[in-house]
Write an enzyme that holds these catalytic residues in place. Structure first.
Site, PDB file in Angstrom:
ATOM      1  N   GLY C  54       0.822  -1.199   0.000  1.00 55.63           N
ATOM      2  CA  GLY C  54       0.000   0.000   0.000  1.00 55.63           C
ATOM      3  C   GLY C  54       0.857   1.250   0.000  1.00 55.63           C
ATOM      4  CB  SER C  55       0.478   4.599  -1.443  1.00 51.40           C
ATOM      5  OG  SER C  55       0.826   4.163  -2.733  1.00 51.40           O
ATOM      6  N   GLY C  56       1.512   5.275   1.312  1.00 50.34           N
ATOM      7  CA  GLY C  56       1.408   5.870   2.641  1.00 50.34           C
ATOM      8  C   GLY C  56       2.551   5.487   3.562  1.00 50.34           C
ATOM      9  CG  HIS C  57       3.528   2.018   4.157  1.00 48.39           C
ATOM     10  ND1 HIS C  57       2.918   2.200   5.373  1.00 48.39           N
ATOM     11  CD2 HIS C  57       2.761   1.137   3.477  1.00 48.39           C
ATOM     12  CE1 HIS C  57       1.826   1.447   5.413  1.00 48.39           C
ATOM     13  NE2 HIS C  57       1.703   0.795   4.279  1.00 48.39           N
ATOM     14  CE  LYS C 105       4.861  -3.595   3.573  1.00 48.85           C
ATOM     15  NZ  LYS C 105       4.816  -3.531   2.091  1.00 48.85           N
ATOM     16  CG  ASP C 110       0.873  -6.427   1.055  1.00 52.22           C
ATOM     17  OD1 ASP C 110      -0.190  -6.028   1.557  1.00 52.22           O
ATOM     18  OD2 ASP C 110       1.801  -5.662   0.751  1.00 52.22           O
ATOM     19  CG  HIS C 219      -1.152  -1.167   6.853  1.00 49.70           C
ATOM     20  ND1 HIS C 219      -0.282  -2.155   7.239  1.00 49.70           N
ATOM     21  CD2 HIS C 219      -0.931  -0.976   5.535  1.00 49.70           C
ATOM     22  CE1 HIS C 219       0.406  -2.568   6.190  1.00 49.70           C
ATOM     23  NE2 HIS C 219       0.050  -1.863   5.150  1.00 49.70           N
TER      24      HIS C 219
END
Ligand SMILES: Nc1ncnc2c1ncn2[C@@H]1O[C@H](COP(=O)(O)OP(=O)(O)O)[C@@H](O)[C@H]1O
Ligand SMILES: Nc1ncnc2c1ncn2[C@@H]1O[C@H](COP(=O)(O)OP(=O)(O)O)[C@@H](O)[C@H]1O
Ligand SMILES: [Mg+2]
Ligand SMILES: [Mg+2]
Ligand SMILES: [Mg+2]
Ligand SMILES: [Mg+2]
Lengths: 333, 217, 333, 217
Positions: C54-57, C105, C110, C219
């Protein structure tokens, strides 16, 4: 107040200890007075470059100590200029016989403390030049006020002057380049949230759920005005217009563009901001030749961003590209 | 009016400094709040850190040279306060020290001379004029009040310091409607109006501490 | 909701465009399906390394694409695993004939999406191995649950496997090294504040003014438990004890230590945390040989930190030290 | 009970999918809230993004092969939803599509076979057992209800789907007291108890959409 600290008045010292443990192979730390110096200092025959300012803006300045950038940095208490004894000892520690440049952000406190330090260092026979950066277009410039604040351009000046010093340019030359960078650079910042110093424990200002503060400084000072929240495109238009019109930057100019996070803004947002800046400059015929996107000059956990432009010429571009090896900025080495 | 000594001695000066340190500690949070409104919120913390260092320094000090003591206070403030206040209060005390070098007592005239020299130093360093919304706006009226007390004659140091404190208080309050032209508050432009200057406040407290310390000295 | 964005559902795409403008000299961006690939891919004869999530990391994973680290990264929507078509196309783009490693991960989404992608890639004749990282000691491990999350060790595995691939090790060897890194690594994180995804616009959890959340994921998931705020020394003791006792790391061990910021924590605090971690490990006879302090695997604007340890041997140390040249991690190049 | 057709045709299936897309849009925020409590708050957004893509896809679709349409829905969900739900709902539809390949009508038995195959696919991919607090806890009871309707005989697809929806709703509510053992909620351990599973909720909505769509088809 929620911070990962042990005690408000121990933060600066303990963070320095952390840096010493982390970078002991490349940096030396002095605690009393406090300064950070590259471990191979003084480099004989090289102009020494010293900067400093309040803590809370990390990685600036301590993270920029190393080959190709600063020789030493003096951290003050959080958001408080360091004291002349720190700068004096740092100056002595980096003097390799070619003189020392002080890069000073234009804040009354920083300027006065560095002035006192320069006087003391000169008294001890060290050649010192000081260049004061003042790139923040949010502040009206006037002979009768404190003038504009030094912000983002300071990071860029430190990198470029560091490269010039590594080339063994003279103190006068390095100082001239520093003035040129400052003269060709402009910045402006904004905040979505305030920040909180460990010792005050209260927000630096109050912002409504739908407000943003435009023209913010890096010390949690309130900005020039506040506005309703707007999309990133409008925020960038607002900041970049002020920046571009001030110098002004014209069609055909090549620039280094920095999108800087104030500390609490996710990187993904900074890339959205960079996208908008790219569009904005492209529309005006200004070409981004070099860029820096990330957290470089921060205000603790403040959310927001600042935009800095530097008009490039071939020499500045070459010096920017030269190797640099510091904790926070590293390439070619 | 109780009988008052015509001069203060070295112990009186020490009492003043100690009193000021205590008053600053008491008003730390208030000074931080004032500085948060139009600056960066550190003035109280800076002054408190500095005055605590001064207390440490004074503990080991000997002799009765008022000038030497005031200079030591100045040096300590310069190397521990930081920010704008460090060099400014440092200079204030350094210049007061120079003006009183070698003296073991001060009458009202000597007090006025010392503060006058100190404030001139502050202005030389910071370039602030009256009306710029800085500590200068509290300090200059205090100098004038001391001069008046000196001219009136027969006014002891405690009473003179009280008059100076009253004048400084006026000057401090007068900073509220001013638009800042020096220091960090100047970045706010018109938004600095309506707030009391933190440095003017700590300067008023300096004079008030003198009045209190000299009265019981 | 205060974010420097234009629209919640445009964030990922616009940030990719920003990255393309910023790093177009070194990265290529595909938008449909979305992935980031080093511009010299595929490197013939080299194992390709693909990760994603996911994005945001950020900077993970896109900021780690480049020489010596990832060949490609697949960004999902914010906090949402990417889809198999992204991974399939990325895999094809980086296959230089030596096969492709997927570093995944351990999250149900995922794992399942990468599994589908691997099946599809194998169907197209590409050799694929997948290694699932699961270093988060905050989660109880069990055959009957989703198992432990993959967190900080992923960054380190990407760096070390990238170096191994540059040495032209085989797919089996690179995968083995990846499993070794995962096996010798452990992490745990905590949060002082929640975060907020652009599309939800609500905090991921509620925390009282005096509370912190221990065992947080990346998350915005709530952690395992919450506690009253404590000094940094206690926070570190809490996290590091869980980490050290799990493997366990023993006196005499040499480790790589990462102090990672969750996104909204100032760097100065991370150095205070690093100081405490150094003390903690020193007390137990564990030597920090390499370290990383900064924001590497974040949760948007969440304030907090995580600690990751990797037990080093000579080979892992050598691979860690090898040159790397990516937007977010760069040395020796 | 009104007279009901014994089978649904391709248009009925399309109506179901369209109804589901609308229902998901309506419940997006609720699904996000449920997922925020025990997950990462994206389930509603993910499903909504996926179903919108499905609508785009359906707009251009032709023919009356129910299997082909369900497969296309599955493929679209796989490549647009992401997260855990993407592969799971994708697999659900892909397997339903395989089970109904070539059919232009479905009776209750064929419906039961299709959902059964779909749920088996979900379990094969996600390894979730009943009681793990996942969408499986809503889906398995729905399959059982369809089977019962089939065994009862004379129950049309709409009535059967309504029974399945009622069973799925029961199953969904039963997730509230469960401790999650699969998916992101499992990281919470005992703290996952007391919250309704978002995936079970979106699965209940899928069956409810079928009941509604088939009734008016
Ligand atoms: N140029 C100046 N001349 C005199 N006083 C000044 C000047 N600049 C700032 N000050 C005083 O310093 C005070 C702020 O001190 P402090 O908060 O400690 O420093 P900083 O502004 O660096 O944070 C102001 O309230 C003002 O009274
Ligand atoms: N292994 C699994 N088997 C079946 N369903 C699962 C599994 N893991 C998760 N789920 C379902 O997926 C839902 C979460 O979906 P979503 O939020 O879209 O994905 P993510 O958890 O990746 O963010 C859960 O509520 C649960 O019903
Ligand atoms: Mg300050
Ligand atoms: Mg201040
Ligand atoms: Mg998700
Ligand atoms: Mg989710």
């Amino acid at each position: 107040m929620k911070k990962l600290i042990n005690a408000p008045d121990a933060v600066v010292r303990e963070a320095l200890e952390g840096m010493e443990h982390a970078y002991g192979d490349r940096l030396r730390i002095s605690y009393d007075p406090a300064f950070i110096v590259r471990s191979d200092a003084p480099v004989q025959g090289k102009v020494g470059i010293v900067s400093g300012g309040g803590s809370g803006h990390e990685p600036m300045h301590g993270g920029f100590v190393g080959m190709g950038m600063l020789d030493a940095a003096c951290p003050g208490e959080v958001f408080t200029s360091p004291t002349p004894d720190q700068m004096l000892e740092a100056t002595k520690a980096v003097d390799g016989g070619a003189g020392v440049l002080h890069i000073v952000k234009n804040y009354t406190g920083d300027v006065m403390n560095f002035e006192m330090a320069a006087d003391l260092a000169k008294g001890e026979g060290i050649e010192v030049e000081a260049v004061v950066t003042n790139d923040d277009v949010a502040v009206q410039d006037s002979l009768y006020t404190a003038g504009r604040r030094g912000v983002g351009i300071t990071v860029i000046a430190e990198k470029i002057c560091g490269a010039a010093a590594e080339e063994r340019k003279s103190l006068a030359e390095v100082a001239e380049i520093c003035r040129r960078v400052n003269g060709e650079g402009r910045s402006m910042g904004m905040a979505l949230t305030p920040c909180m110093t460990p010792s005050s424990g209260e927000p630096s200002f109050e912002l409504g759920e739908d407000e943003m503060e435009i023209g913010i400084g890096i010390h949690g000072e309130p900005g020039r005005y506040r506005e309703p929240m707007a999309p990133a495109a409008q925020v960038v238009d607002r900041l970049a217009t002020a920046v571009v019109e001030d110098l002004p930057y014209n069609s055909g100019d090549r620039v280094l563009a920095m999108v800087n996070g104030m500390g609490g803004t996710p990187l993904i947002e900074l890339f959205v901001v960079y996208r908008e800046l790219h569009r904005f400059l492209q529309e005006r015929g200004i070409t981004i030749e070099r860029r820096l996107v990330g957290n470089y000059i921060t205000s603790l956990e403040m959310a927001g961003c600042s935009i800095t432009l530097l008009r490039l010429d071939d020499e500045l571009t070459r010096l920017w590209d030269a190797p640099v090896d510091t904790p926070a900025l590293r390439w070619g080495a | 009016m109780t009988e008052e000594a015509a001069t203060i001695d070295h112990a009186g000066v020490l009492a003043w400094i100690r009193r000021y340190a205590a008053v600053i500690e008491e008003h730390r949070v208030e000074l931080v709040r004032l500085d948060t409104a139009i600056g960066d919120g550190d003035h109280g913390t800076n002054m408190d850190r500095g005055m605590k260092k001064v207390l440490e320094k004074l503990d080991g000090s000997e002799g009765d040279d008022i000038g030497a003591t005031l200079k030591a206070v100045g040096m300590t403030l310069v190397s521990s306060v930081g920010g704008a206040a460090g060099p400014l209060y440092g200079t204030l005390f350094l210049q007061m020290g120079t003006a009183t070098a070698g003296s073991s007592t001060l009458d009202v005239g000597a007090l006025a001379d010392a503060l006058d020299a100190g404030v001139k130093g502050v202005q030389a360093r910071g370039k602030a004029e009256p009306g710029d919304k800085t500590m200068v706006d509290a300090l200059l009226p205090a100098v004038a009040a001391l001069r008046e007390a000196q001219a009136d004659g027969g006014v002891g140091p405690a009473a003179a310091a009280e008059r100076a404190a009253a004048a400084a208080e006026e000057g401090m309050k007068a900073t509220i409607p001013m638009e800042a032209r020096k220091g960090r508050a100047s970045y706010l432009g018109p938004r600095s109006v309506g707030h009391q200057d933190p440095g003017a406040t700590s300067s008023y407290l300096l004079l008030r501490s003198a009045g209190e310390a000299f009265a019981t000295a």
